[in-house]
Scaffold this active site. Structure first.
Site, PDB file in Angstrom:
ATOM      1  N   GLY A 327       0.823  -1.203   0.000  1.00  0.00           N
ATOM      2  CA  GLY A 327       0.000   0.000   0.000  1.00  0.00           C
ATOM      3  C   GLY A 327       0.856   1.251   0.000  1.00  0.00           C
ATOM      4  O   GLY A 327       2.000   1.260  -0.479  1.00  0.00           O
ATOM      5  N   SER A 328       0.340   2.295   0.585  1.00  0.00           N
ATOM      6  CA  SER A 328       1.028   3.593   0.539  1.00  0.00           C
ATOM      7  C   SER A 328       2.218   3.701   1.475  1.00  0.00           C
ATOM      8  O   SER A 328       2.889   4.740   1.503  1.00  0.00           O
ATOM      9  CB  SER A 328       0.027   4.706   0.858  1.00  0.00           C
ATOM     10  N   THR A 329       2.494   2.659   2.258  1.00  0.00           N
ATOM     11  CA  THR A 329       3.660   2.729   3.141  1.00  0.00           C
ATOM     12  C   THR A 329       4.959   2.858   2.363  1.00  0.00           C
ATOM     13  O   THR A 329       5.979   3.285   2.918  1.00  0.00           O
ATOM     14  CB  THR A 329       3.753   1.470   4.034  1.00  0.00           C
TER      15      THR A 329
END
Length: 635
Positions: A327-329
């Site tokens: 994801g956006s991590t």
């Protein structure tokens, strides 16, 4: 009628015949005596040493003395794996006249369930050498011991032996980090040093117990005893003491590990915490867990089947084997790649209308905020987790540069020194797709990778490690679980440590950190709720990983989706920013947005490590999560 005349006897001829017969008899006797004498000479002179040794072995027996397995402690000296006295049932096949009858009698006396009888019989045949006892059962209770004692006369070759057995005081909390020991099976037996494992019935199966098996096991000893014709020991003639296994001190903090498990509160997921400067793994939690003590003595069929069929997969170590889209991590890492490759500067901006389009393609790749964030620069793109900014950057970089730069942080490879069973996960590339699917790489797939979706898969340990490298400003310190083996310190600089990540401008690290701080402390930050009353500077990044793909223009609604199909919540953080002491990665399956659920757990972990006098109240954390579950302010 006329009588026939009898021939006259010839004395000389009879004497000659007698002499020849006597000589032949003497020769036969002499030959037989010679053969007997030769045989006696061969046995008593030529083979004297052999038969003397055999005779001595009938009188003198060498018995193995198994070593005591080393203990395992956490970083503060808390005992994690100990040895407690117990009674085992063993059998020496050579002393049993009727093996089948003896096993049948034991099955009846011990009331062994039907489904375990075959395994019981198999164990009776597992041994390393003749006259070595085979382990049939461990941890006998008092009732079983009493029944065996009463029927001892009916069970020649069967003994009840006192032995130390592995025990884990905090089994369910520590199982996925420590692993466990179990009975040596036939496959393992074939590859072991028969001399060193003589008398040993258990071996490390998973985790630390398996990785450090040689150190924990020690060296076997022996004792020489004199026995009578029935094999009963008369006296001890001498012995060599076994060398105990080395005690192992881990980097784990048992309190922090327990907190991680309590914070997950039974929800499927994982929390990994690392000290960036030393690479010490402080917590390696995977939920749900199971009682590893069951596997030490031999888990029964019904219990094992229950663990296997459990939909929550308690046997699965999510921390090191769970594969999740990041994801956006990964957006801070992608931003660094853009800076390093010269595709952006810290002040580069884009205008976000709420979507991104590839050239000559009508499809719109949407931002999580459908109407867009307007003008966005690097720090704001990280703080608000703007997809359009990173679609653009991923398109400019291309999959080849993305793969090279992300691999430098450890994605797609095993990152730890002594974590047994760790998975590589997957950092996709053009070559990987060609080999896997025999298809070319498409530009739209690069965009998916740019926001941590698509083929990209990582483990919680990989995410925590990459965060630690980021906190160290590119300096690699390989994660490890062992702090000390016996009295010997495990060095910080370990072999096969990846090279450090060097940037042309050291100030770029500060700009990335600033964007990550704004995730928590900025007024637009996706995880700004955890920034209230924060007592230290914390940098973080939220992430939301899709479990299934949405159709074109389809909107995600958690209330209309089955629980196991909802998004995974991710959050990664380090603190304090100026001198990082802890890096944390949190993944909670099907919990929704990472900016809510996972972020609160990450803050609780950093609070516990940095604010020793103000340990977080897990009940308060649960109450906050109950209020915020389902509220998503960003990726």
């Amino acid at each position: 009628m006329r009588r026939r005349r009898q021939p006259l006897k010839n004395p000389e001829q009879e004497l000659h015949a007698f002499r020849m017969r006597s000589l032949l008899a003497v020769l036969v006797v002499v030959c037989l005596t010679g053969l007997l004498g030769g045989r006696l000479f061969y046995l008593q002179v030529v083979q004297h040493e052999v038969y003397s040794t055999r005779s001595e072995k009938n009188r003198v027996r060498v018995e193995p003395l198994p070593p005591t397995r080393g203990l395992i402690y956490d970083r503060h000296g808390v005992l994690l794996a100990e040895n407690r006295p117990t009674y085992n049932l063993t059998l020496v096949r050579e002393r049993v006249a009727d093996l089948d009858a003896t096993l049948t009698l034991l099955v009846d006396l011990l009331e062994i369930p039907e489904e375990e009888i075959e395994a019981f019989r198999v164990r009776s045949r597992q041994r390393q050498r003749p006259f070595q006892p085979a382990l049939l059962m461990s941890d006998l209770d008092e009732d079983q011991i009493a029944r065996l004692a009463v029927n001892r006369h009916r069970l020649p070759g069967v003994e009840v032996e006192a032995q130390l057995l592995r025990y884990y005081p905090d089994a369910e909390t520590m199982v996925h980090a420590l692993g466990y020991v179990g009975r040596i099976n036939a496959e393992e037996l074939a590859g072991l040093d028969a001399g060193n494992y003589a008398g040993t019935h258990f071996i490390g199966k998973t985790g630390v117990e398996r990785f450090y098996e040689d150190e924990l096991h020690g060296q076997a000893g022996l004792r020489k005893v004199e026995t009578n014709a029935r094999g009963r020991v008369l006296r001890e003639l001498g012995h060599t003491d076994p060398v105990p296994g080395k005690d192992l001190t881990l980097t784990l903090d048992s309190e922090l590990q327990r907190l991680a498990v309590e914070l997950l509160d039974g929800r499927r997921g994982s929390i990994v915490a690392i000290a960036p400067e030393s690479g010490e793994i402080l917590a390696l939690a995977s939920v749900p867990g199971f009682d590893s003590n069951q596997f030490v003595t031999g888990i029964d069929v019904a219990s094992y089947r229950g663990l296997q069929e459990d939909l929550d997969l308690p046997l699965y170590n999510r921390a090191i084997r769970g594969h999740y889209p990041p994801g956006s991590t990964i957006k801070p890492f992608l931003a660094l790649a853009g800076l390093a490759e010269g595709k952006i500067t810290p002040n580069s901006t884009i205008r976000d209308p709420g979507y991104f389009q590839l050239p000559n393609d009508s499809r719109r790749y949407r931002n999580w905020l459908r109407w867009g964030h307007g003008r966005v620069d690097l720090e704001r793109a990280i703080a608000v987790s703007n997809n359009t900014y990173f679609y653009t950057l991923a398109h400019d970089l291309g999959i080849d540069r993305i793969h090279e730069n992300m691999s430098a942080f450890g994605f797609g490879q095993r990152v730890a020194h002594d974590v047994q069973g760790e998975s590589d996960a997957l950092m996709p590339s053009r070559d990987w797709k060609r080999g896997r699917f025999n298809q070319p790489w498409y530009p739209g797939e690069t965009l998916s990778v740019g926001i941590g979706q698509g083929y990209w898969q990582l483990t919680p340990l990989q995410l925590a490690t990459a965060t630690a490298v980021l906190a160290n400003r590119g300096e690699w310190v390989k994660p490890r679980l062992a702090q000390r083996i016996g009295q010997e310190e495990v060095p910080v600089e370990l072999p096969d440590t990846p090279p450090d990540i060097m940037l042309e401008n050291e100030g770029w690290w500060d700009r990335i950190f600033s964007g990550m701080e704004k995730v928590i402390s900025g007024h637009e930050g996706t995880a700004r709720r955890i920034g209230k009353d924060l007592e230290y500077r914390m940098a973080g990044k939220s992430g939301t990983a899709q479990v299934f793909s949405l159709g074109k223009d389809q909107k995600y609604n958690a209330d209309e989706i089955q629980e196991r199909l909802r998004d995974h919540a991710l959050f990664t953080a380090f603190a304090p920013v100026e001198a990082p002491q802890i890096a944390v990665a949190v993944i909670v399956e099907n919990a929704g947005g990472g900016s809510t659920h996972a972020a609160h757990l990450a803050k609780a972990m950093t609070d516990a490590w940095l604010l020793e006098d103000e340990a977080p109240d897990t009940e308060e954390v649960r109450e906050v999560l109950e209020r915020e579950d389902g509220r998503v302010t960003g990726n």
